[in-house]
Each structure stands twice: as structure tokens, then as C-alpha cells.
Design a protein around this motif. Sequence first.
Motif, PDB file in Angstrom:
ATOM      1  N   MET A 172      35.552  36.322  43.801  1.00  0.00           N
ATOM      2  CA  MET A 172      36.924  36.652  44.101  1.00  0.00           C
ATOM      3  C   MET A 172      37.336  37.876  43.275  1.00  0.00           C
ATOM      4  O   MET A 172      37.054  37.961  42.092  1.00  0.00           O
ATOM      5  CB  MET A 172      37.808  35.451  43.795  1.00  0.00           C
ATOM      6  CG  MET A 172      39.262  35.734  43.961  1.00  0.00           C
ATOM      7  SD  MET A 172      40.222  34.290  43.492  1.00  0.00           S
ATOM      8  CE  MET A 172      41.173  34.108  44.933  1.00  0.00           C
ATOM      9  N   THR A 173      38.008  38.834  43.881  1.00  0.00           N
ATOM     10  CA  THR A 173      38.432  40.043  43.202  1.00  0.00           C
ATOM     11  C   THR A 173      39.771  39.814  42.505  1.00  0.00           C
ATOM     12  O   THR A 173      40.673  39.211  43.069  1.00  0.00           O
ATOM     13  CB  THR A 173      38.588  41.190  44.220  1.00  0.00           C
ATOM     14  OG1 THR A 173      37.376  41.324  44.943  1.00  0.00           O
ATOM     15  CG2 THR A 173      38.916  42.477  43.529  1.00  0.00           C
ATOM     16  N   THR A 174      39.884  40.318  41.287  1.00  0.00           N
ATOM     17  CA  THR A 174      41.141  40.197  40.564  1.00  0.00           C
ATOM     18  C   THR A 174      41.909  41.501  40.673  1.00  0.00           C
ATOM     19  O   THR A 174      41.340  42.560  40.899  1.00  0.00           O
ATOM     20  CB  THR A 174      40.913  39.869  39.076  1.00  0.00           C
ATOM     21  OG1 THR A 174      40.138  40.920  38.501  1.00  0.00           O
ATOM     22  CG2 THR A 174      40.202  38.539  38.914  1.00  0.00           C
ATOM     23  N   THR A 175      43.215  41.432  40.503  1.00  0.00           N
ATOM     24  CA  THR A 175      44.062  42.613  40.521  1.00  0.00           C
ATOM     25  C   THR A 175      44.522  42.892  39.097  1.00  0.00           C
ATOM     26  O   THR A 175      44.460  42.014  38.238  1.00  0.00           O
ATOM     27  CB  THR A 175      45.291  42.398  41.426  1.00  0.00           C
ATOM     28  OG1 THR A 175      46.081  41.347  40.877  1.00  0.00           O
ATOM     29  CG2 THR A 175      44.877  42.041  42.841  1.00  0.00           C
ATOM     30  N   PRO A 176      45.004  44.118  38.804  1.00  0.00           N
ATOM     31  CA  PRO A 176      45.442  44.430  37.445  1.00  0.00           C
ATOM     32  C   PRO A 176      46.547  43.516  36.923  1.00  0.00           C
ATOM     33  O   PRO A 176      46.755  43.423  35.736  1.00  0.00           O
ATOM     34  CB  PRO A 176      45.936  45.868  37.556  1.00  0.00           C
ATOM     35  CG  PRO A 176      45.176  46.440  38.687  1.00  0.00           C
ATOM     36  CD  PRO A 176      44.985  45.296  39.650  1.00  0.00           C
ATOM     37  N   ARG A 177      47.263  42.827  37.799  1.00  0.00           N
ATOM     38  CA  ARG A 177      48.325  41.923  37.342  1.00  0.00           C
ATOM     39  C   ARG A 177      47.774  40.644  36.731  1.00  0.00           C
ATOM     40  O   ARG A 177      48.466  39.960  36.005  1.00  0.00           O
ATOM     41  CB  ARG A 177      49.245  41.561  38.502  1.00  0.00           C
ATOM     42  CG  ARG A 177      50.094  42.713  38.947  1.00  0.00           C
ATOM     43  CD  ARG A 177      51.046  42.274  40.012  1.00  0.00           C
ATOM     44  NE  ARG A 177      51.871  43.393  40.409  1.00  0.00           N
ATOM     45  CZ  ARG A 177      52.866  43.314  41.239  1.00  0.00           C
ATOM     46  NH1 ARG A 177      53.167  42.162  41.788  1.00  0.00           N
ATOM     47  NH2 ARG A 177      53.572  44.361  41.554  1.00  0.00           N
TER      48      ARG A 177
ATOM     49  N   ARG B 269      45.547  38.456  34.199  1.00  0.00           N
ATOM     50  CA  ARG B 269      45.160  38.662  32.805  1.00  0.00           C
ATOM     51  C   ARG B 269      43.681  38.955  32.607  1.00  0.00           C
ATOM     52  O   ARG B 269      43.304  39.652  31.697  1.00  0.00           O
ATOM     53  CB  ARG B 269      45.561  37.455  31.976  1.00  0.00           C
ATOM     54  CG  ARG B 269      47.034  37.362  31.747  1.00  0.00           C
ATOM     55  CD  ARG B 269      47.329  36.309  30.683  1.00  0.00           C
ATOM     56  NE  ARG B 269      48.759  36.147  30.520  1.00  0.00           N
ATOM     57  CZ  ARG B 269      49.478  36.830  29.638  1.00  0.00           C
ATOM     58  NH1 ARG B 269      48.896  37.681  28.848  1.00  0.00           N
ATOM     59  NH2 ARG B 269      50.773  36.637  29.555  1.00  0.00           N
ATOM     60  N   GLY B 270      42.814  38.458  33.440  1.00  0.00           N
ATOM     61  CA  GLY B 270      41.389  38.665  33.268  1.00  0.00           C
ATOM     62  C   GLY B 270      40.906  40.040  33.694  1.00  0.00           C
ATOM     63  O   GLY B 270      39.795  40.439  33.399  1.00  0.00           O
ATOM     64  N   HIS B 271      41.735  40.787  34.364  1.00  0.00           N
ATOM     65  CA  HIS B 271      41.343  42.100  34.872  1.00  0.00           C
ATOM     66  C   HIS B 271      41.298  43.106  33.716  1.00  0.00           C
ATOM     67  O   HIS B 271      42.152  43.105  32.847  1.00  0.00           O
ATOM     68  CB  HIS B 271      42.345  42.564  35.932  1.00  0.00           C
ATOM     69  CG  HIS B 271      41.861  43.725  36.720  1.00  0.00           C
ATOM     70  ND1 HIS B 271      41.955  45.017  36.263  1.00  0.00           N
ATOM     71  CD2 HIS B 271      41.271  43.794  37.937  1.00  0.00           C
ATOM     72  CE1 HIS B 271      41.448  45.839  37.163  1.00  0.00           C
ATOM     73  NE2 HIS B 271      41.028  45.115  38.184  1.00  0.00           N
ATOM     74  N   PRO B 272      40.290  43.983  33.703  1.00  0.00           N
ATOM     75  CA  PRO B 272      40.171  44.950  32.602  1.00  0.00           C
ATOM     76  C   PRO B 272      41.358  45.898  32.484  1.00  0.00           C
ATOM     77  O   PRO B 272      41.654  46.387  31.407  1.00  0.00           O
ATOM     78  CB  PRO B 272      38.899  45.738  32.950  1.00  0.00           C
ATOM     79  CG  PRO B 272      38.183  44.948  33.972  1.00  0.00           C
ATOM     80  CD  PRO B 272      39.177  44.046  34.626  1.00  0.00           C
ATOM     81  N   MET B 273      42.058  46.165  33.570  1.00  0.00           N
ATOM     82  CA  MET B 273      43.187  47.100  33.550  1.00  0.00           C
ATOM     83  C   MET B 273      44.520  46.412  33.278  1.00  0.00           C
ATOM     84  O   MET B 273      45.562  47.060  33.291  1.00  0.00           O
ATOM     85  CB  MET B 273      43.257  47.851  34.877  1.00  0.00           C
ATOM     86  CG  MET B 273      42.052  48.711  35.180  1.00  0.00           C
ATOM     87  SD  MET B 273      41.898  50.093  34.050  1.00  0.00           S
ATOM     88  CE  MET B 273      43.238  51.106  34.597  1.00  0.00           C
ATOM     89  N   HIS B 274      44.516  45.116  33.028  1.00  0.00           N
ATOM     90  CA  HIS B 274      45.772  44.375  32.848  1.00  0.00           C
ATOM     91  C   HIS B 274      46.589  44.940  31.691  1.00  0.00           C
ATOM     92  O   HIS B 274      47.784  45.182  31.826  1.00  0.00           O
ATOM     93  CB  HIS B 274      45.500  42.888  32.633  1.00  0.00           C
ATOM     94  CG  HIS B 274      46.720  42.104  32.286  1.00  0.00           C
ATOM     95  ND1 HIS B 274      47.664  41.799  33.232  1.00  0.00           N
ATOM     96  CD2 HIS B 274      47.173  41.584  31.113  1.00  0.00           C
ATOM     97  CE1 HIS B 274      48.644  41.121  32.659  1.00  0.00           C
ATOM     98  NE2 HIS B 274      48.365  40.975  31.370  1.00  0.00           N
ATOM     99  N   HIS B 275      45.963  45.158  30.558  1.00  0.00           N
ATOM    100  CA  HIS B 275      46.692  45.641  29.379  1.00  0.00           C
ATOM    101  C   HIS B 275      47.309  47.011  29.659  1.00  0.00           C
ATOM    102  O   HIS B 275      48.466  47.266  29.327  1.00  0.00           O
ATOM    103  CB  HIS B 275      45.762  45.707  28.166  1.00  0.00           C
ATOM    104  CG  HIS B 275      46.433  46.176  26.927  1.00  0.00           C
ATOM    105  ND1 HIS B 275      47.383  45.415  26.282  1.00  0.00           N
ATOM    106  CD2 HIS B 275      46.334  47.328  26.232  1.00  0.00           C
ATOM    107  CE1 HIS B 275      47.830  46.077  25.228  1.00  0.00           C
ATOM    108  NE2 HIS B 275      47.194  47.243  25.180  1.00  0.00           N
ATOM    109  N   LEU B 276      46.545  47.903  30.300  1.00  0.00           N
ATOM    110  CA  LEU B 276      47.056  49.231  30.626  1.00  0.00           C
ATOM    111  C   LEU B 276      48.222  49.148  31.609  1.00  0.00           C
ATOM    112  O   LEU B 276      49.237  49.833  31.452  1.00  0.00           O
ATOM    113  CB  LEU B 276      45.939  50.099  31.207  1.00  0.00           C
ATOM    114  CG  LEU B 276      46.340  51.517  31.613  1.00  0.00           C
ATOM    115  CD1 LEU B 276      46.819  52.298  30.394  1.00  0.00           C
ATOM    116  CD2 LEU B 276      45.181  52.217  32.285  1.00  0.00           C
ATOM    117  N   THR B 277      48.105  48.293  32.611  1.00  0.00           N
ATOM    118  CA  THR B 277      49.172  48.125  33.602  1.00  0.00           C
ATOM    119  C   THR B 277      50.451  47.617  32.942  1.00  0.00           C
ATOM    120  O   THR B 277      51.540  48.123  33.209  1.00  0.00           O
ATOM    121  CB  THR B 277      48.724  47.148  34.705  1.00  0.00           C
ATOM    122  OG1 THR B 277      47.516  47.633  35.278  1.00  0.00           O
ATOM    123  CG2 THR B 277      49.786  47.007  35.772  1.00  0.00           C
ATOM    124  N   VAL B 278      50.323  46.639  32.059  1.00  0.00           N
ATOM    125  CA  VAL B 278      51.492  46.100  31.364  1.00  0.00           C
ATOM    126  C   VAL B 278      52.102  47.162  30.462  1.00  0.00           C
ATOM    127  O   VAL B 278      53.323  47.324  30.408  1.00  0.00           O
ATOM    128  CB  VAL B 278      51.098  44.834  30.563  1.00  0.00           C
ATOM    129  CG1 VAL B 278      52.222  44.397  29.642  1.00  0.00           C
ATOM    130  CG2 VAL B 278      50.714  43.714  31.508  1.00  0.00           C
TER     131      VAL B 278
END
Length: 76
Positions: free
Chosen positions: A1-6, A8-17
Motif C-alpha cells: 500500500m502506498t503512503t502519502t506525505p500526510r 506519519r510513516g512517509h519520508p516526506m511527512h516531516h517536510l510537509t508538516v
Amino acid sequence: MTTTPRERGHPMHHLTVTIARWYAVLAGPGVRDDRGDVPGWVLVTVMTAGLVAVIWGVADDQLVDLLRSALNSVRN
């Protein structure tokens, strides 16, 4: 299953927040989010279509003559 930046497990989550927080700080309290104004946009679209239909119905012959004369003046 693909995760989105929203998520928490996605690598870009911190940058997006971080970007979202900076935008909120820089934009200030005067910036509104207009995404919830769907009924307003629907009303504007329907009214515009109605106006075009009424104008077209009333001035159909005049608009055709105007277009023909404009095209003829370009050709000559």
C-alpha cells in the motif's frame, strides 16, 4: 500500500508538516481558505451559463452578422 506525505510513516511527512506550519506563520491571520466555497462557485457558473444562453437567444442574428463581417474584413 502506498503512503502519502500526510501519513506519519512517509519520508516526506516531516517536510510537509514543516512547510504547512511555515505557510501558516507567514500567511498570517488575514489569509482565508476558500476551498469550502463550492456552492458559491456553482452559483457563479450556473448564472454565467444562464446569462450566455439568454444573450445568445436574444442576439443570435446580430452576433452571427457581427462575426461574419469581422471574418470578411480579415479576409479582404
